[in-house]
Design a protein around this motif. Sequence first.
Motif, PDB file in Angstrom:
ATOM      1  N   ASN A 138      36.064  -2.925 -31.786  1.00 19.24           N
ATOM      2  CA  ASN A 138      36.060  -4.375 -32.412  1.00 19.24           C
ATOM      3  C   ASN A 138      34.724  -4.393 -32.981  1.00 19.24           C
ATOM      4  N   THR A 139      34.179  -3.111 -33.626  1.00 18.50           N
ATOM      5  CA  THR A 139      32.830  -3.269 -34.322  1.00 18.50           C
ATOM      6  C   THR A 139      33.497  -3.381 -35.869  1.00 18.50           C
ATOM      7  N   GLU A 158      23.072   7.694 -28.334  1.00 19.84           N
ATOM      8  CA  GLU A 158      23.453   7.589 -27.639  1.00 19.84           C
ATOM      9  C   GLU A 158      23.388   5.522 -27.783  1.00 19.84           C
ATOM     10  N   ALA A 159      23.309   5.064 -27.346  1.00 19.58           N
ATOM     11  CA  ALA A 159      23.865   3.647 -27.689  1.00 19.58           C
ATOM     12  C   ALA A 159      23.821   3.626 -28.434  1.00 19.58           C
ATOM     13  N   LEU A 160      23.838   3.769 -29.299  1.00 20.20           N
ATOM     14  CA  LEU A 160      25.152   3.315 -30.632  1.00 20.20           C
ATOM     15  C   LEU A 160      26.479   4.026 -30.305  1.00 20.20           C
ATOM     16  N   LYS A 161      26.611   5.151 -30.516  1.00 14.51           N
ATOM     17  CA  LYS A 161      28.034   5.294 -29.657  1.00 14.51           C
ATOM     18  C   LYS A 161      29.023   4.463 -28.241  1.00 14.51           C
ATOM     19  N   GLU A 162      27.750   3.827 -27.831  1.00 13.43           N
ATOM     20  CA  GLU A 162      28.390   3.557 -26.377  1.00 13.43           C
ATOM     21  C   GLU A 162      29.205   2.069 -26.819  1.00 13.43           C
ATOM     22  N   ALA A 163      28.308   1.631 -27.694  1.00 10.21           N
ATOM     23  CA  ALA A 163      28.285   0.631 -28.270  1.00 10.21           C
ATOM     24  C   ALA A 163      29.353  -0.731 -29.128  1.00 10.21           C
ATOM     25  N   ARG A 211      43.436  -6.110 -44.306  1.00 11.99           N
ATOM     26  CA  ARG A 211      43.870  -4.718 -43.495  1.00 11.99           C
ATOM     27  C   ARG A 211      44.415  -5.224 -42.055  1.00 11.99           C
ATOM     28  N   ASP A 212      44.512  -6.203 -42.237  1.00 11.02           N
ATOM     29  CA  ASP A 212      45.344  -6.820 -41.504  1.00 11.02           C
ATOM     30  C   ASP A 212      44.687  -6.413 -39.677  1.00 11.02           C
ATOM     31  N   ASP A 213      43.225  -6.192 -40.184  1.00  9.94           N
ATOM     32  CA  ASP A 213      42.659  -6.160 -38.568  1.00  9.94           C
ATOM     33  C   ASP A 213      41.740  -7.233 -38.099  1.00  9.94           C
ATOM     34  N   HIS A 214      42.162  -7.817 -37.489  1.00  7.53           N
ATOM     35  CA  HIS A 214      41.232  -9.089 -36.704  1.00  7.53           C
ATOM     36  C   HIS A 214      40.397  -9.183 -35.546  1.00  7.53           C
ATOM     37  N   LYS A 215      40.299  -7.579 -34.992  1.00 12.32           N
ATOM     38  CA  LYS A 215      39.702  -7.438 -33.971  1.00 12.32           C
ATOM     39  C   LYS A 215      38.291  -7.181 -33.913  1.00 12.32           C
ATOM     40  N   ARG A 216      38.149  -7.285 -35.341  1.00 10.11           N
ATOM     41  CA  ARG A 216      36.179  -7.158 -35.118  1.00 10.11           C
ATOM     42  C   ARG A 216      35.368  -8.456 -35.482  1.00 10.11           C
ATOM     43  N   ASN A 217      34.812  -8.260 -34.409  1.00 11.47           N
ATOM     44  CA  ASN A 217      34.136  -9.899 -34.253  1.00 11.47           C
ATOM     45  C   ASN A 217      33.323  -9.761 -34.129  1.00 11.47           C
ATOM     46  N   LYS A 218      32.516  -7.498 -34.161  1.00  9.38           N
ATOM     47  CA  LYS A 218      31.148  -7.594 -33.829  1.00  9.38           C
ATOM     48  C   LYS A 218      30.428  -7.193 -34.712  1.00  9.38           C
ATOM     49  N   VAL A 219      29.092  -7.491 -35.345  1.00  5.54           N
ATOM     50  CA  VAL A 219      28.425  -6.611 -35.897  1.00  5.54           C
ATOM     51  C   VAL A 219      26.875  -5.793 -34.736  1.00  5.54           C
ATOM     52  N   LEU A 220      26.621  -4.816 -35.098  1.00 11.61           N
ATOM     53  CA  LEU A 220      25.711  -4.147 -34.566  1.00 11.61           C
ATOM     54  C   LEU A 220      24.451  -4.407 -35.232  1.00 11.61           C
ATOM     55  N   ILE A 221      23.220  -4.536 -34.196  1.00 13.31           N
ATOM     56  CA  ILE A 221      21.932  -4.425 -35.491  1.00 13.31           C
ATOM     57  C   ILE A 221      20.774  -4.021 -34.728  1.00 13.31           C
ATOM     58  N   PRO A 222      20.133  -2.879 -35.021  1.00 16.08           N
ATOM     59  CA  PRO A 222      19.396  -2.490 -34.434  1.00 16.08           C
ATOM     60  C   PRO A 222      18.277  -3.571 -33.769  1.00 16.08           C
ATOM     61  N   VAL A 223      17.143  -3.175 -32.590  1.00 15.97           N
ATOM     62  CA  VAL A 223      16.229  -4.471 -32.235  1.00 15.97           C
ATOM     63  C   VAL A 223      14.820  -4.095 -33.235  1.00 15.97           C
ATOM     64  N   THR A 224      14.468  -3.558 -34.412  1.00 13.59           N
ATOM     65  CA  THR A 224      13.910  -3.282 -35.336  1.00 13.59           C
ATOM     66  C   THR A 224      13.779  -4.343 -36.422  1.00 13.59           C
ATOM     67  N   ALA A 225      15.453  -5.032 -36.367  1.00 10.44           N
ATOM     68  CA  ALA A 225      15.985  -5.753 -37.255  1.00 10.44           C
ATOM     69  C   ALA A 225      14.922  -6.437 -37.939  1.00 10.44           C
ATOM     70  N   HIS A 226      14.934  -7.139 -39.299  1.00 18.01           N
ATOM     71  CA  HIS A 226      14.951  -8.925 -40.184  1.00 18.01           C
ATOM     72  C   HIS A 226      15.353  -9.582 -38.918  1.00 18.01           C
ATOM     73  N   GLY A 227      14.458 -10.476 -38.533  1.00 19.49           N
ATOM     74  CA  GLY A 227      14.650 -11.892 -38.330  1.00 19.49           C
ATOM     75  C   GLY A 227      16.196 -12.589 -39.340  1.00 19.49           C
ATOM     76  N   GLN A 230      23.017  -5.814 -30.110  1.00 14.81           N
ATOM     77  CA  GLN A 230      21.307  -5.978 -30.310  1.00 14.81           C
ATOM     78  C   GLN A 230      21.823  -3.445 -29.360  1.00 14.81           C
ATOM     79  N   ILE A 231      21.606  -2.675 -30.801  1.00  7.32           N
ATOM     80  CA  ILE A 231      21.037  -1.508 -30.446  1.00  7.32           C
ATOM     81  C   ILE A 231      19.340  -1.055 -30.286  1.00  7.32           C
TER      82      ILE A 231
END
Length: 485
Positions: free
Chosen positions: A209-210, A200-205, A157-173, A188-189
């Motif tokens: 770039n997501t 709320e933290a998710l909304k801010e993050a 989609r020519d969307d090249h900015k998205r360089n971040k992945v959000l992960i909750p602190v409870t995620a598997h390693g 980290q969320i």
Amino acid sequence: MRKRKALLFEMGRSGRQGYSLPSCDVPEKPLDELIPQNMKRTEPPEMPELSEVEVVRHYTELSTRNFGVDTGFYPLGSCTMKYNPKVNEEVAVLPGFAYLHPCQPDKTAQGALELYYNMEQHLKELTGMKRFTMQPAAGAHGELTGLMVIQAYHRHRDDHKRNKVLIPVTAHGTNPATVTMAGYEVVQIPSDERGNVDLEALKEAVDENTSALMLTNPSTLGLFEEEIIDVAKVVHNAGGLLYYDGANLNAIMGYTRPGDMGFDVVHLNIHKTLSTPHGGGGPGSGPVGVNDRLIPFLPVPLVDKIDDQFYFDYDLPESIGKVHSFYGNFGVVIKAYNYVCMMGAKGLKQASTDAVINANYLSSLLKKNYHIPYDRIRKHEFVLSAKPELKKGASAGDIAKALLDRGFHPPTVYFPLIVEEALMTEPNDTESKETLDAYAQAMEEIARDIDEDAEKVAASPHHTVVGRLDEVRAARNPILRWQKE
Ligand SMILES: *Cc1c(COP(=O)(O)O)cnc(C)c1O
């Protein structure tokens, strides 16, 4: 001190023999003629000489030192060490499956392709996704495949900015590791006080770039995300996608589906949830499912059907390519398919019911003696905190070793990181009430021992074949070869 068991080298006595061959019925050539002089060793190798029965006893004895699902209770959190029905093994070695050559033309492998095709239909039904690839060889491999599919989608989609992945602190390693491998940045969320993703933290993050949110639901705390629909909305509204780590599907089969929660990509650990043997490094299988808009990016080939003919479809121009030779670990898929057919929809739902009841029953027993943070109804697992025990002198690791003395495999320790001195316990669906009671009893005894003599517990195990190991030295300075003194 325990007496160390003699090694084969120490047991050997000259002249003993473990084999007998019939005498040679053709003329023997002198060794000098067979092997050139310059290639011969100058001294004979030092091999122990043993009788057959000594060798058989040695290896049989060693094999009994392994702990496995077939020898005892194995509540290793997040790993779903459930019983693997032995009939699966028989089915997987049926000659029609076992002697297939991966280069055979599709036309001559219709049964295998039909099995793949049918398995995909079952997985779609189970998850609410639209298409699956069966190529990834494990959960972590599925994660990487899924993230590559997401990456391909954004790029397309020519969307090249998205360089971040959000992960909750409870995620598997494996989640943050995969994100890094795929070239993304981890964000980290935090969790809220109920153990959910902090909305709320998710909304801010989230922002432009997501790329995606990676989530396990239920989380590794065994808690179901109560706000999952809102979580999905927040990420989607920002143009990100939702990745579902389905290794914990054992908790929800037949009750809810990641597709219905709004997830775009899912991986399953069929070597956990669908009962094929794992541990010790595999083989596993981590099929990846996607919704409609991500199908064009799946690995090739997919298994398709025209009329009654099954075939490998390579016609996917936007595909990320292949992620495994041929079409993944076929033997594992056969076993999982057999399990699914044996259980049926009702049986799979019952398995999840039992897994959840077992986890809640066991946690209610352990609560009498141990602290369980985020104490609410859980799904398939729960996490104890041995912080109070540590104050008395015995850590989570010490409790794990004390369990070895009582014949149990310990839970997962020191994970997830948000619980201090964590003991992450997953009883799974195949254990009886009596087994859970016996485990709770052992844990109660350990709690009592800590009150009476914490130092002794901290020196556990006392009754295993090998005592307390220096784990750091064992990893840094492994001695893997026998050396003559
Ligand atoms: C086991 C597990 C994984 C990794 O799966 P592997 O097959 O070991 O690579 C990922 N996420 C969760 C939640 C798991 O429990």
